[in-house]
Design an enzyme around this catalytic site. Structure first.
Site, short mmCIF file in Angstrom:
data_model
loop_
_atom_site.label_atom_id
_atom_site.label_comp_id
_atom_site.label_asym_id
_atom_site.label_seq_id
_atom_site.Cartn_x
_atom_site.Cartn_y
_atom_site.Cartn_z
N ASP A 155 0.78 -1.22 0.00
CA ASP A 155 -0.13 0.05 -0.01
C ASP A 155 0.95 1.35 0.04
O ASP A 155 0.61 2.28 -0.75
CB ASP A 155 -1.06 0.02 1.31
CG ASP A 155 -1.95 -1.12 1.38
OD1 ASP A 155 -2.25 -1.77 0.11
OD2 ASP A 155 -2.03 -1.61 2.53
N HIS A 189 -5.50 -3.62 5.47
CA HIS A 189 -4.81 -3.95 4.16
C HIS A 189 -5.82 -4.25 2.89
O HIS A 189 -5.74 -5.58 2.50
CB HIS A 189 -3.57 -5.01 4.46
CG HIS A 189 -3.12 -5.50 3.21
ND1 HIS A 189 -2.36 -4.37 2.25
CD2 HIS A 189 -2.56 -6.66 2.53
CE1 HIS A 189 -1.39 -5.01 1.56
NE2 HIS A 189 -1.91 -6.31 1.60
#
Length: 339
Positions: free
Chosen positions: A175, A202
């Site tokens: 990310d 996530h």
């Protein structure tokens, strides 16, 4: 680190970092799921890491071939391949860091619950073995859904009496990698100079990039920030669609996993001020697990850092992600505590 390796021999890289092969401690790293789409490139990248002295590659099939292939690379680490449950203990014994990309991709006709149950079961079994054979290792969880697999691992370790919240990490580095790349493209700055913290979880809206804290500062309009946030959250879908359903984000995930493992090894070796974002046990919010910046050290997590100042848009995003993240955490805990 891997940016440098791409440009130079590993030996030169060691010297540039102020290391010699004699001064670097021996470190054993295991990759569980090493024959898979993430595991193979991750094994390659860990073989390039001069901080690794022994590399154990484990999977339920095909690891001897991967290990033989990777072992021919002229870098420091000795490579061994292990296949099947009966060799899992050997793979894990003496490990300093265990990286888990194991699991199955979603197949046609498979529901998300089907996928969850298979991958959660795989993680549960692997963590039971970690508790038995290398209870003091740092565990880097890549297997999805990370928002649930980290709590599953924690519950397994608690039952075994080996849980140390400083040593369990959900790898959310992809990310961060995506947020840096997308921000640099929009802000027209050198991506190598960019830093963007990413917090929350996530998956989907639980991923919250804090572009208000991005450096170098670019003062992008709010519409751009919203678009960058959405693209970061949907990065995995972007890759799946580009691969026309024939794969997911394996190469970029392997890179991100290798970056985070390298940070863990540096922390273990006493390198100061190693800070990365990770999904860990946390008191930053009311949720028991949360991704934020953490300082890494000789025992794993040395300090979980706070969120810092948030924009109104980020404050809104933080409140929006909490119910979904809470549900995912609870789902993992519930699964782990089934018989």
């Amino acid at each position: 680190m891997f940016r440098s390796v791409a440009r130079s021999a590993a030996g030169k890289h060691l010297l540039r970092r102020g290391y010699s092969t004699e001064s670097v401690p021996d470190r054993k790293v295991a990759v569980l799921g090493a024959a898979g789409g993430i595991g193979q490139p991750l094994a390659l990248l860990m073989k390039l890491n001069p901080l690794v002295s022994r590399l154990a590659l484990y999977d339920i099939a095909n690891t001897p071939g991967v290990a033989a292939d990777v072992s021919h690379i002229n870098t420091r680490s000795e490579v061994a391949g292990y296949v099947g449950e009966e060799q899992l203990g050997q793979a894990l014994e003496g490990c300093d860091v265990v990286i888990i990309p194991a699991g199955v991709p979603r197949k046609p006709g498979m529901t998300r619950d089907d996928l969850f149950n298979i991958n959660a079961g795989i993680v549960k079994g692997l963590c039971s073995a970690i508790a038995k054979y290398c209870p003091n290792a740092l565990v880097n969880m890549i297997s999805n859904p990370v928002n649930s697999t980290v709590p599953i691992a924690a519950e397994v370790f608690k039952k075994a009496g080996t849980y140390d919240e400083r040593k369990l990490f959900g790898v959310t580095t992809l990310d961060v990698v995506r947020a840096k790349t997308f921000y640099a493209g929009k802000a027209k700055v050198n991506v190598a100079d960019v830093n963007v913290p990413v917090v929350g979880g996530h998956a989907g809206i639980t991923i919250l990039p804090l572009f208000s804290q991005a450096t170098p500062k670019a003062n992008l309009p709010e519409d751009d920030i919203k678009a960058l946030t959405k693209r970061t959250q949907d990065g995995g879908t972007e890759v799946v669609e580009a691969k026309a359903g024939k794969g997911s984000a394996t190469l970029s995930m392997a890179y991100a996993g290798a970056i985070f493992a390298d940070a863990c090894l540096k922390g273990l070796n006493g390198v100061p001020d190693v800070v990365e974002c990770s999904f860990v046990q946390s008191a930053v919010t009311e949720l028991p697990y949360f991704a934020s910046k953490v300082r890494l050290g000789k025992n794993g997590v040395e300090e979980v850092l706070g969120l810092g100042p948030l924009s109104d848009y980020e404050k809104e995003g933080l409140e929006s992600l909490k119910p979904e993240l809470k549900a995912s955490i609870e789902k993992g805990i519930k699964f782990a505590n089934q018989s």
